[in-house]
Design a protein around this motif. Structure first.
Motif, mmCIF file in Angstrom:
data_model
loop_
_atom_site.group_PDB
_atom_site.id
_atom_site.type_symbol
_atom_site.label_atom_id
_atom_site.label_comp_id
_atom_site.label_asym_id
_atom_site.label_seq_id
_atom_site.Cartn_x
_atom_site.Cartn_y
_atom_site.Cartn_z
ATOM 1 N N ALA A 1 -29.403 24.392 19.069
ATOM 2 C CA ALA A 1 -28.461 23.502 19.755
ATOM 3 C C ALA A 1 -27.017 23.884 19.442
ATOM 4 C CB ALA A 1 -28.732 22.058 19.359
ATOM 5 N N ALA A 2 -26.755 24.228 18.189
ATOM 6 C CA ALA A 2 -25.401 24.632 17.797
ATOM 7 C C ALA A 2 -24.978 25.905 18.515
ATOM 8 C CB ALA A 2 -25.335 24.828 16.285
ATOM 9 N N LEU A 3 -25.891 26.843 18.634
ATOM 10 C CA LEU A 3 -25.579 28.113 19.289
ATOM 11 C C LEU A 3 -25.448 27.969 20.804
ATOM 12 C CD1 LEU A 3 -27.883 30.440 17.168
ATOM 13 C CD2 LEU A 3 -25.377 30.571 17.297
ATOM 14 N N GLN A 4 -25.991 26.901 21.376
ATOM 15 C CA GLN A 4 -25.886 26.670 22.813
ATOM 16 C C GLN A 4 -24.666 25.833 23.187
ATOM 17 O OE1 GLN A 4 -27.454 27.969 25.260
ATOM 18 N NE2 GLN A 4 -29.189 28.925 24.236
ATOM 19 N N THR A 5 -24.037 25.197 22.180
ATOM 20 C CA THR A 5 -22.981 24.235 22.496
ATOM 21 C C THR A 5 -21.659 24.459 21.775
ATOM 22 O OG1 THR A 5 -23.681 22.738 20.718
ATOM 23 C CG2 THR A 5 -24.712 22.431 22.896
ATOM 24 N N GLY A 6 -21.709 25.021 20.573
ATOM 25 C CA GLY A 6 -20.502 25.097 19.755
ATOM 26 C C GLY A 6 -20.142 23.764 19.125
ATOM 27 N N ALA A 7 -21.044 22.800 19.209
ATOM 28 C CA ALA A 7 -20.771 21.480 18.642
ATOM 29 C C ALA A 7 -20.849 21.525 17.120
ATOM 30 C CB ALA A 7 -21.770 20.454 19.192
ATOM 31 N N ARG A 8 -20.136 20.610 16.498
ATOM 32 C CA ARG A 8 -20.164 20.494 15.038
ATOM 33 C C ARG A 8 -21.485 19.873 14.585
ATOM 34 N NH1 ARG A 8 -15.059 18.729 16.713
ATOM 35 N NH2 ARG A 8 -13.306 19.992 15.920
ATOM 36 N N TYR A 9 -21.814 20.101 13.313
ATOM 37 C CA TYR A 9 -23.051 19.560 12.747
ATOM 38 C C TYR A 9 -23.131 18.045 12.937
ATOM 39 C CZ TYR A 9 -26.388 18.065 9.157
ATOM 40 O OH TYR A 9 -27.431 17.463 8.480
ATOM 41 N N GLY A 10 -22.073 17.327 12.581
ATOM 42 C CA GLY A 10 -22.081 15.871 12.702
ATOM 43 C C GLY A 10 -22.235 15.398 14.128
ATOM 44 N N GLU A 11 -21.639 16.135 15.067
ATOM 45 C CA GLU A 11 -21.758 15.774 16.481
ATOM 46 C C GLU A 11 -23.191 15.935 16.973
ATOM 47 O OE1 GLU A 11 -17.193 17.130 17.682
ATOM 48 O OE2 GLU A 11 -18.870 18.491 18.051
ATOM 49 N N LEU A 12 -23.833 17.010 16.543
ATOM 50 C CA LEU A 12 -25.226 17.239 16.938
ATOM 51 C C LEU A 12 -26.148 16.175 16.355
ATOM 52 C CD1 LEU A 12 -25.334 21.114 16.444
ATOM 53 C CD2 LEU A 12 -25.367 19.902 18.633
ATOM 54 N N CYS A 13 -25.895 15.804 15.096
ATOM 55 C CA CYS A 13 -26.744 14.813 14.424
ATOM 56 C C CYS A 13 -26.692 13.452 15.113
ATOM 57 C CB CYS A 13 -26.319 14.648 12.967
ATOM 58 S SG CYS A 13 -26.561 16.130 11.971
ATOM 59 N N ALA A 14 -25.576 13.148 15.771
ATOM 60 C CA ALA A 14 -25.387 11.840 16.398
ATOM 61 C C ALA A 14 -25.913 11.780 17.829
ATOM 62 C CB ALA A 14 -23.909 11.477 16.376
ATOM 63 N N LEU A 15 -26.324 12.912 18.388
ATOM 64 C CA LEU A 15 -26.754 12.939 19.792
ATOM 65 C C LEU A 15 -27.999 12.095 20.030
ATOM 66 C CD1 LEU A 15 -26.343 16.720 20.759
ATOM 67 C CD2 LEU A 15 -25.024 14.785 21.676
ATOM 68 N N LYS A 16 -27.987 11.365 21.124
ATOM 69 C CA LYS A 16 -29.163 10.645 21.610
ATOM 70 C C LYS A 16 -29.713 11.397 22.825
ATOM 71 C CE LYS A 16 -28.675 7.131 18.748
ATOM 72 N NZ LYS A 16 -28.167 5.837 19.212
ATOM 73 N N PHE B 1 -23.207 26.719 8.425
ATOM 74 C CA PHE B 1 -23.554 26.169 9.735
ATOM 75 C C PHE B 1 -22.356 26.204 10.686
ATOM 76 C CE2 PHE B 1 -24.734 23.040 12.899
ATOM 77 C CZ PHE B 1 -26.101 23.226 13.041
ATOM 78 N N HIS B 2 -21.153 26.017 10.160
ATOM 79 C CA HIS B 2 -19.961 25.953 11.017
ATOM 80 C C HIS B 2 -19.733 27.266 11.761
ATOM 81 C CE1 HIS B 2 -16.360 23.838 12.307
ATOM 82 N NE2 HIS B 2 -15.688 24.967 12.144
ATOM 83 N N GLN B 3 -20.214 28.380 11.204
ATOM 84 C CA GLN B 3 -20.013 29.657 11.895
ATOM 85 C C GLN B 3 -20.847 29.780 13.160
ATOM 86 O OE1 GLN B 3 -19.919 32.154 8.098
ATOM 87 N NE2 GLN B 3 -18.770 33.447 9.494
ATOM 88 N N LEU B 4 -21.798 28.890 13.353
ATOM 89 C CA LEU B 4 -22.523 28.853 14.628
ATOM 90 C C LEU B 4 -21.577 28.399 15.738
ATOM 91 C CD1 LEU B 4 -25.911 27.290 13.441
ATOM 92 C CD2 LEU B 4 -25.215 29.702 13.507
ATOM 93 N N ARG B 5 -20.661 27.525 15.387
ATOM 94 C CA ARG B 5 -19.629 27.079 16.337
ATOM 95 C C ARG B 5 -18.725 28.255 16.720
ATOM 96 N NH1 ARG B 5 -16.735 22.390 17.865
ATOM 97 N NH2 ARG B 5 -14.486 22.414 17.521
ATOM 98 N N HIS B 6 -18.322 29.047 15.718
ATOM 99 C CA HIS B 6 -17.509 30.236 15.991
ATOM 100 C C HIS B 6 -18.278 31.233 16.855
ATOM 101 C CE1 HIS B 6 -15.212 29.488 11.947
ATOM 102 N NE2 HIS B 6 -15.077 28.512 12.798
ATOM 103 N N PRO C 1 -17.670 39.454 10.136
ATOM 104 C CA PRO C 1 -17.086 38.840 11.329
ATOM 105 C C PRO C 1 -17.320 37.334 11.312
ATOM 106 C CG PRO C 1 -18.354 40.802 11.900
ATOM 107 C CD PRO C 1 -18.626 40.512 10.454
ATOM 108 N N GLY C 2 -16.429 36.616 11.969
ATOM 109 C CA GLY C 2 -16.536 35.165 11.980
ATOM 110 C C GLY C 2 -17.626 34.636 12.883
ATOM 111 N N TYR C 3 -18.424 35.532 13.432
ATOM 112 C CA TYR C 3 -19.491 35.098 14.329
ATOM 113 C C TYR C 3 -20.675 36.054 14.218
ATOM 114 C CZ TYR C 3 -17.616 38.834 17.253
ATOM 115 O OH TYR C 3 -17.174 40.053 17.709
#
Length: 201
Positions: free
Chosen positions: A76-91, A169-174, A49-51
């Motif tokens: 964080a990915a599982l709580q938001t669906g954000a992409r890896y790069g988006e999470l890395c840039a968070l302040k 990692f992208h499947q955490l978004r799915h 499955p994709g998730y």
């Protein structure tokens, strides 16, 4: 496990055959008959499955290494669906009033991610007492997670969590998107949180 090993062997042989074919085309070997005879293992790329299920997601969080900061990244990915790069840039300051502000997105458009109560509690704990200008998710030395740095720890976490075949990692978004829909979150909210222009995707 045997299927996963055979899938790995198929990928390795594909790369080897590409190198051998180049050698043949460049005139370094006289014939290519032997490796053209080779047949890969069949029925080894079993779709999953994709998730992740809830149980798998919990196992993955627990299996991710907390000492490197990777557990927080996965959570964080599982709580938001954000992409890896988006999470890395968070302040730290990007978490405010139950939302996460995403300034650097794939589309180039900023957006807010609306968090669940569980998500709010996680980010409150993650950001408490930290400088608002500091990176929210960082490596042990305080430095940022860089491009592709998630791949190896993700494979290791999947192995420890017994998630076979391993996911990227992208499947955490799915996973976030799938469980949000299954739990009744309106499609428009899911689309906005993911940064999609419509509910089509």
């Amino acid at each position: 496990a045997r299927r996963a090993r055979r899938a790995t062997a198929n990928r390795t042989i594909t790369m080897l055959k590409a190198a051998l074919n180049k050698a043949f085309n460049d005139g370094l070997v006289s014939e290519d008959l032997e490796w053209r005879r080779f047949k890969p293992f069949e029925n080894v790329n079993a779709a999953r499955p994709g998730y992740l299920t809830i149980a798998e997601a919990k196992r993955l969080i627990n299996a991710a290494n907390p000492a490197t900061g990777f557990r927080d990244l996965v959570h964080a990915a599982l709580q938001t669906g954000a992409r890896y790069g988006e999470l890395c840039a968070l302040k730290v300051r990007d978490f405010h009033r139950g939302k996460l502000a995403i300034h650097q997105s794939k589309s180039g458009k900023p957006r807010d991610i609306v968090l669940s109560d569980e998500g709010v509690a996680f980010f409150e704990q993650l950001t408490a007492g930290h400088d608002p200008a500091a990176l929210m998710l960082r490596q042990p030395d305080g430095g940022p997670w860089i491009k592709s740095a998630q791949s190896r720890p993700m494979r290791a976490a999947c192995e420890r969590a017994k998630i076979v075949p391993a996911i990227g990692f992208h499947q955490l978004r799915h996973t976030w998107a799938s469980h949000s829909v299954m739990n009744g979150v309106p499609l428009l909210v899911v689309a906005r949180n993911l940064g999609h222009a419509s509910t089509g995707m």
